[in-house]
Design a protein around this motif. Structure first.
Motif, PDB file in Angstrom:
ATOM      1  N   LYS A   1      38.634 -63.726  55.165  1.00 37.97           N
ATOM      2  CA  LYS A   1      39.807 -64.322  54.473  1.00 37.97           C
ATOM      3  C   LYS A   1      40.398 -63.601  53.430  1.00 37.97           C
ATOM      4  CE  LYS A   1      41.797 -68.836  53.507  1.00 37.97           C
ATOM      5  NZ  LYS A   1      42.320 -69.527  54.546  1.00 37.97           N
ATOM      6  N   HIS A   2      39.650 -62.583  52.554  1.00 35.17           N
ATOM      7  CA  HIS A   2      39.911 -61.964  51.529  1.00 35.17           C
ATOM      8  C   HIS A   2      39.693 -60.651  51.995  1.00 35.17           C
ATOM      9  CE1 HIS A   2      40.668 -65.739  49.213  1.00 35.17           C
ATOM     10  NE2 HIS A   2      39.703 -66.070  49.803  1.00 35.17           N
ATOM     11  N   PRO A   3      40.493 -59.676  52.836  1.00 35.70           N
ATOM     12  CA  PRO A   3      40.324 -58.449  53.025  1.00 35.70           C
ATOM     13  C   PRO A   3      40.452 -57.360  51.897  1.00 35.70           C
ATOM     14  CG  PRO A   3      42.474 -59.117  54.302  1.00 35.70           C
ATOM     15  CD  PRO A   3      41.589 -60.488  53.670  1.00 35.70           C
TER      16      PRO A   3
ATOM     17  N   GLY B   1      23.578 -66.236  54.812  1.00 37.91           N
ATOM     18  CA  GLY B   1      24.266 -65.357  53.803  1.00 37.91           C
ATOM     19  C   GLY B   1      25.252 -64.335  54.560  1.00 37.91           C
ATOM     20  N   TYR B   2      24.829 -63.777  55.639  1.00 37.53           N
ATOM     21  CA  TYR B   2      25.712 -62.950  56.278  1.00 37.53           C
ATOM     22  C   TYR B   2      27.086 -63.788  56.825  1.00 37.53           C
ATOM     23  CZ  TYR B   2      27.196 -59.436  59.828  1.00 37.53           C
ATOM     24  OH  TYR B   2      27.910 -58.836  60.628  1.00 37.53           O
ATOM     25  N   MET B   3      26.766 -64.957  57.085  1.00 36.95           N
ATOM     26  CA  MET B   3      27.907 -65.693  57.464  1.00 36.95           C
ATOM     27  C   MET B   3      28.867 -65.892  56.366  1.00 36.95           C
ATOM     28  SD  MET B   3      26.640 -68.841  59.946  1.00 36.95           S
ATOM     29  CE  MET B   3      28.005 -69.348  60.302  1.00 36.95           C
ATOM     30  N   ALA B   4      28.399 -66.107  55.380  1.00 37.35           N
ATOM     31  CA  ALA B   4      29.050 -66.431  54.059  1.00 37.35           C
ATOM     32  C   ALA B   4      30.027 -65.192  53.733  1.00 37.35           C
ATOM     33  CB  ALA B   4      28.326 -66.958  52.876  1.00 37.35           C
ATOM     34  N   GLU B   5      29.223 -63.919  53.730  1.00 40.30           N
ATOM     35  CA  GLU B   5      30.033 -62.721  53.213  1.00 40.30           C
ATOM     36  C   GLU B   5      31.285 -62.239  54.347  1.00 40.30           C
ATOM     37  OE1 GLU B   5      26.911 -60.031  52.283  1.00 40.30           O
ATOM     38  OE2 GLU B   5      26.156 -59.997  54.377  1.00 40.30           O
ATOM     39  N   THR B   6      30.586 -62.686  55.640  1.00 41.37           N
ATOM     40  CA  THR B   6      31.571 -62.326  56.681  1.00 41.37           C
ATOM     41  C   THR B   6      32.859 -63.109  56.721  1.00 41.37           C
ATOM     42  OG1 THR B   6      29.855 -61.565  57.995  1.00 41.37           O
ATOM     43  CG2 THR B   6      31.982 -62.166  59.041  1.00 41.37           C
ATOM     44  N   ALA B   7      32.644 -64.485  56.553  1.00 41.09           N
ATOM     45  CA  ALA B   7      33.749 -65.334  56.160  1.00 41.09           C
ATOM     46  C   ALA B   7      34.798 -65.092  55.071  1.00 41.09           C
ATOM     47  CB  ALA B   7      33.175 -66.766  56.117  1.00 41.09           C
ATOM     48  N   TRP B   8      34.302 -64.818  53.957  1.00 43.40           N
ATOM     49  CA  TRP B   8      35.000 -64.630  52.797  1.00 43.40           C
ATOM     50  C   TRP B   8      35.825 -63.205  53.123  1.00 43.40           C
ATOM     51  CZ3 TRP B   8      36.454 -66.416  48.341  1.00 43.40           C
ATOM     52  CH2 TRP B   8      36.902 -65.523  47.444  1.00 43.40           C
ATOM     53  N   ASN B   9      35.190 -62.236  53.605  1.00 44.88           N
ATOM     54  CA  ASN B   9      35.826 -60.990  53.733  1.00 44.88           C
ATOM     55  C   ASN B   9      37.011 -61.094  54.880  1.00 44.88           C
ATOM     56  OD1 ASN B   9      34.169 -59.663  51.589  1.00 44.88           O
ATOM     57  ND2 ASN B   9      32.623 -59.114  53.339  1.00 44.88           N
TER      58      ASN B   9
ATOM     59  N   ALA C   1      27.466 -60.412  45.502  1.00 46.22           N
ATOM     60  CA  ALA C   1      28.775 -60.485  44.598  1.00 46.22           C
ATOM     61  C   ALA C   1      29.167 -61.812  44.572  1.00 46.22           C
ATOM     62  CB  ALA C   1      29.522 -59.417  45.000  1.00 46.22           C
ATOM     63  N   LEU C   2      29.363 -62.429  45.656  1.00 41.72           N
ATOM     64  CA  LEU C   2      29.713 -63.878  45.991  1.00 41.72           C
ATOM     65  C   LEU C   2      29.032 -64.771  44.887  1.00 41.72           C
ATOM     66  CD1 LEU C   2      30.579 -64.230  49.626  1.00 41.72           C
ATOM     67  CD2 LEU C   2      32.127 -64.311  47.865  1.00 41.72           C
TER      68      LEU C   2
ATOM     69  N   LEU D   1      26.364 -71.990  47.578  1.00 46.71           N
ATOM     70  CA  LEU D   1      27.376 -71.161  47.540  1.00 46.71           C
ATOM     71  C   LEU D   1      28.276 -71.495  49.043  1.00 46.71           C
ATOM     72  CD1 LEU D   1      28.999 -68.256  46.939  1.00 46.71           C
ATOM     73  CD2 LEU D   1      27.175 -67.263  48.646  1.00 46.71           C
ATOM     74  N   CYS D   2      27.684 -71.892  49.993  1.00 43.92           N
ATOM     75  CA  CYS D   2      28.752 -72.233  51.173  1.00 43.92           C
ATOM     76  C   CYS D   2      29.444 -73.326  51.197  1.00 43.92           C
ATOM     77  CB  CYS D   2      27.567 -72.716  52.336  1.00 43.92           C
ATOM     78  SG  CYS D   2      26.569 -70.946  52.987  1.00 43.92           S
ATOM     79  N   ALA D   3      28.883 -74.328  50.096  1.00 45.25           N
ATOM     80  CA  ALA D   3      29.923 -75.475  50.002  1.00 45.25           C
ATOM     81  C   ALA D   3      30.966 -75.089  49.089  1.00 45.25           C
ATOM     82  CB  ALA D   3      28.953 -76.435  48.980  1.00 45.25           C
ATOM     83  N   ASN D   4      30.830 -74.091  48.229  1.00 41.95           N
ATOM     84  CA  ASN D   4      31.873 -73.331  47.521  1.00 41.95           C
ATOM     85  C   ASN D   4      32.973 -72.837  48.346  1.00 41.95           C
ATOM     86  OD1 ASN D   4      33.007 -70.704  46.338  1.00 41.95           O
ATOM     87  ND2 ASN D   4      32.526 -71.918  44.333  1.00 41.95           N
ATOM     88  N   LEU D   5      32.317 -72.196  49.387  1.00 36.60           N
ATOM     89  CA  LEU D   5      33.259 -71.333  50.293  1.00 36.60           C
ATOM     90  C   LEU D   5      34.056 -72.236  51.129  1.00 36.60           C
ATOM     91  CD1 LEU D   5      31.264 -68.392  51.113  1.00 36.60           C
ATOM     92  CD2 LEU D   5      32.748 -68.494  49.307  1.00 36.60           C
ATOM     93  N   ILE D   6      33.495 -73.316  51.655  1.00 37.75           N
ATOM     94  CA  ILE D   6      33.999 -74.525  52.296  1.00 37.75           C
ATOM     95  C   ILE D   6      35.266 -74.978  51.523  1.00 37.75           C
ATOM     96  CG2 ILE D   6      33.810 -76.882  53.483  1.00 37.75           C
ATOM     97  CD1 ILE D   6      30.829 -75.868  54.031  1.00 37.75           C
TER      98      ILE D   6
END
Length: 429
Positions: A221-223, A211-219, A231-232, A100-105
């Protein structure tokens, strides 16, 4: 009542190292013209290991070349296990958090695996972490995924004490909030046990932070399209792969908090049996084909990024086959990951013991000339195991519904064998 998870957590590194020593021979070359059904031999083998039930699949590239199922969903019941049964895959989910982190990168929500933890928490959390221990500022996403962050689970969880578990179970209906509060607790009470990058600690807490970093980074970028880690995973990995049976936590349950036991969903469930006496989890009514939802059936859902996903073996295989790719394929395009990012996950990160290294979610024996990825997952109720030879495009995956040490040994043997024999370990002689 024994403290849950402690024995398995303490044994985890050693057990994974032992299985790593023998898994170098896990997959050999050669193919099969026809798919083999090894169910009959599996039935003989599990009798010796007291394993309630097991499902097994073996792939060469996209092709299923061997499969087998044997046993029951629950000891004492005439309810045969099936490939369609949902079961828990434990820490095999760690590699999926890395994916998932690779996907978000690749999507631009994260810059790289080397982004800093303190840059992907709330501003007040950053200040509090640095005030507690300046070394928190050195921790990267790669270190959290690679077990080298300096965070020792025992330091944080009091060796998974009852008190700590209950403090986290309360967030099972809102795990994202629990992850935020876990960061607050670290900043308040816990200095690191080692310099970041210097030492291997098996750390579910570290993966929870990833996992917390992943959801924080997504949110950030996409408020306008905020998503939790769960969900991600569903939107960015499960849906593109056609995975429909995945849920976090003990199979069949929507919550493990407050002794809540809900009816199983439409998908059948392979009931987990505990590691102490091979019985269903404490306080769970026996002879009922439902998921186990009482405490001690699983870690708190706050820690889902560390590997709390349950699904069928077919759905889990869809995830794991991503790691068989040796070039940029339509499958990698579908999950939004480049080959370079996939190889970054597979690269050795820190030494566990001798030639055994932890990558970002996998164990890898560096004495092997080829890339062989391996793992065994367990939450003391289910045991799963996998071996992937990337060069030979071979994967063996198996899931079972018992946490006993006997079953753990059986499961390691199950994927240990070369192609020459009929795949199934014999019973004890």
């Amino acid at each position: 009542m024994p403290t849950p998870f402690c024995e398995a957590i303490e044994m985890k590194t050693h057990l994974m190292w032992l299985c790593g020593l023998i898994w170098g021979l896990a997959v050999s070359s050669g193919g099969h013209a026809d798919t083999q059904d090894i169910s009959a031999r599996l039935a003989e083998a599990i009798h010796e290991s007291r394993t309630p039930g097991v499902v097994y699949q073996e792939y060469h590239g996209e092709n299923l070349i061997a499969h087998g199922k044997a046993g029951t969903r629950m000891l004492g019941q005439d309810s045969p296990i099936s490939y369609g049964d949902v079961m828990h895959w434990g820490s095999m989910g760690k590699a999926q958090t890395a994916l998932l982190c690779a996907n978000l990168i690749n999507a631009g929500a994260l810059e790289s695996f080397d982004v800093k933890l303190v840059d992907h928490v709330l501003p007040e959390q950053r200040d509090a972490l640095l005030a507690k221990d300046r070394r928190y500022g050195l921790i990267t996403l790669r270190m959290l995924l690679g077990m080298s962050s300096g965070i020792d689970d025992d330091m944080v969880t009091d060796d998974y004490s009852d008190a700590w578990l209950w403090s986290q179970y309360r967030y099972n209906l809102e795990p994202s909030l629990g992850r935020k509060l876990l960061v607050d607790e670290l900043a308040k009470s816990y200095a690191l046990s080692a310099d970041p990058g210097a030492k291997y600690f098996y750390s579910n807490v570290g993966y929870t932070l990833a996992g917390y970093m992943a959801e924080t980074a997504w949110n950030r970028k996409h408020p306008d399209n905020r998503m939790t880690y769960e969900a991600l995973m569903r939107e960015r990995l499960f849906k593109p792969l056609g995975i429909t049976t995945a849920n976090p936590g003990a199979p069949g349950m929507t919550s493990t908090y407050s002794g809540l036991l809900l009816p199983a969903g439409p998908t059948p469930v392979a009931i987990g049996h505990n590691m102490q006496d091979n019985n269903p989890a404490p306080h769970t009514p026996k002879n009922q084909p439902v998921g186990i939802g009482y405490r001690y059936a699983d870690l708190p859902l706050v820690m889902t990024p560390a590997g709390l996903w349950a699904m069928t073996i077919g759905d889990m295989a869809k995830l794991e086959r991503v790691y068989m790719q040796s070039k940029q394929t339509p499958l990698l395009d579908r999950v939004g990951v480049t080959l370079d990012l996939l190889k970054a996950i597979e690269e050795p990160h820190i030494k566990v013991q001798d030639q055994m290294y932890f990558t970002l979610g996998w164990l890898r024996d560096m004495s092997e000339a080829e890339t062989v990825l391996m793992y065994q997952g367990s939450n003391e109720r289910w045991v799963s195991t996998i071996s992937i030879n990337v060069a030979k495009q071979r994967m063996k995956i198996a899931g079972s519904n018992s946490g006993t040490e006997e079953n753990g040994m059986f499961m390691r043997k199950l994927v240990q064998l070369s192609d020459g024999d009929p795949h199934v370990p014999p019973g004890d002689q």
